[in-house]
Design an enzyme around this catalytic site. Structure first.
Site, PDB file in Angstrom:
ATOM      1  N   LYS A 195       1.125  -1.223  -0.048  1.00 42.64           N
ATOM      2  CA  LYS A 195       0.148   0.488   0.254  1.00 42.64           C
ATOM      3  C   LYS A 195       0.833   1.407   0.150  1.00 42.64           C
ATOM      4  O   LYS A 195       1.568   1.384   1.142  1.00 42.64           O
ATOM      5  CB  LYS A 195      -0.777  -0.074   1.588  1.00 42.64           C
ATOM      6  CG  LYS A 195      -1.910   1.119   1.104  1.00 42.64           C
ATOM      7  CD  LYS A 195      -2.777   0.760   2.609  1.00 42.64           C
ATOM      8  CE  LYS A 195      -2.995   2.425   2.714  1.00 42.64           C
ATOM      9  NZ  LYS A 195      -4.338   1.837   3.497  1.00 42.64           N
ATOM     10  N   LYS A 248      -2.481  -1.352  -3.909  1.00 37.95           N
ATOM     11  CA  LYS A 248      -2.786   0.039  -4.072  1.00 37.95           C
ATOM     12  C   LYS A 248      -2.066   1.109  -4.180  1.00 37.95           C
ATOM     13  O   LYS A 248      -1.782   0.952  -3.335  1.00 37.95           O
ATOM     14  CB  LYS A 248      -3.910  -0.573  -1.968  1.00 37.95           C
ATOM     15  CG  LYS A 248      -4.502   0.910  -2.101  1.00 37.95           C
ATOM     16  CD  LYS A 248      -5.279   0.466  -1.071  1.00 37.95           C
ATOM     17  CE  LYS A 248      -5.992   2.150  -0.972  1.00 37.95           C
ATOM     18  NZ  LYS A 248      -6.874   2.570   0.775  1.00 37.95           N
TER      19      LYS A 248
END
Ligand code: PBG
Ligand code: ZN
Length: 323
Positions: A195, A248
């Site tokens: 992330k 992400k």
């Protein structure tokens, strides 16, 4: 001419025959923003078509999703400022917002796959994904204890999959132990493994009221200039017991999706984030891009190696796939 690649593009049927990547509705995960209150269905100004919903709206929402064959949702709790504190204690109350939302969804549809985002930023007064020390630094290991309480309380409320998004070190191992010790050894974890500290979360932070009140997330989320580091984060989560990995955002990180997929045998999820959605929607609304840019985007994420995709486009794509 011996080689004429155009032979395979000649008719729609031939193109269908040689198409490599297809999207199936069961691969889509739809995010839901839950708020307190009654009869609330409030569209987010920066996320057209995305709503904050009160719990009494969930039965209808779930029926709509089921009619589209969408079977996975990802829950986010959105709290008012006066419900938050420095330690995010509202996050693990048995009668907390997300806990009640899980039960409401399960009451309506036991087979709806309920995935819950586990983080502190929606619950802390300072908006960071971990708790802070006296010097206002992130207290990694103290955060793990609270995250574990949240994960266990979600499992107790009936969540099917826990998705930790905090990016603290050691969280997957810690949460796995806590879930096992509480009798939830069979509850899977979908880790936000890779992330990045990204600009593409902007509209989400408004929708989830979780922007940090000071500083940024760069001491825990990854530097967007780093590629090899994704393999390290992915491997740590595998070693600690993650069941799914996630990358992400998605579109600016197709190289990362490809690398992680090539190097691991894990089911890989990509999060097509709020900023990516907003850009696409705005361009389509202004007539700058054709509607099919939505399908092209999601197919490209899948083609890069993502097995499953979290996207605010899930309903529209599902409708497309039905025709
Ligand atoms: C919470 C969280 C964020 C997103 C998912 N979970 C925001 C952040 O990390 O700041 C972003 C989702 C999106 O932009 O659609 N940690
Ligand atoms: Zn967070």
């Amino acid at each position: 001419m011996r080689h004429r690649p155009r032979r395979l593009r000649r008719t729609a049927a031939i193109r269908n025959l040689v198409r490599e990547t297809r999207l199936h509705v069961s691969e889509l995960i739809y995010p839901l923003f839950i708020v307190e209150g009654h009869q609330i269905k409030k569209e987010m100004p920066t996320l057209p078509g995305v709503y904050q919903l009160s719990i009494d709206q969930l039965a209808k929402e779930v029926q709509e999703l089921q009619a589209l064959n969408i079977e996975h949702v990802l829950l986010f709790g959105v709290l008012e400022a006066d419900e938050k504190d420095a330690h995010g204690s509202a996050a693990y109350q048995p009668e907390g917002l997300v806990q009640r939302a899980i039960r409401a969804i399960k009451m309506q549809a036991l087979d709806m796959n309920v995935i819950t985002d586990v983080c502190l930023c929606e619950y802390t007064s300072h908006g960071h994904c971990g708790v802070l020390t006296d010097e206002q630094a992130i207290d990694n290991d103290a955060s793990l204890e609270i995250l574990a309480k949240i994960a266990v309380s979600h499992a107790r409320a009936g969540a099917d999959i826990i998705a930790p998004s905090d990016m603290m070190d050691g969280r997957i191992g810690h949460l796995r132990q806590a879930l096992d010790a509480s009798g939830y050894a069979e509850i899977a974890m979908m880790s936000y493994s890779v992330k990045y500290a990204s600009n593409f979360y902007g509209p989400f932070r408004e929708a989830a009221k979780c922007a940090p009140s000071s500083g940024d997330r760069k001491t825990y989320q990854m530097d967007y200039a780093n590629g090899a580091e994704s393999l390290k984060e992915a491997q740590l989560d595998i070693d600690e017991g993650a069941d799914f990995l996630m990358v992400k955002p998605a579109l600016s990180y197709l190289d990362i999706i490809y690398r992680v997929k090539e190097k691991t045998a894990m089911p890989l999820v990509a999060y097509h984030t709020s900023g990516e959605y907003a850009m696409l929607k705005m361009a389509i609304k202004e007539g700058i891009l054709a509607e099919d840019a939505m399908m092209e985007t999601i197919i490209s994420i899948k083609r890069a190696g993502a097995d499953r995709i979290i996207t605010y486009l899930a309903k529209e794509l599902a409708r497309k796939l039905q025709t």
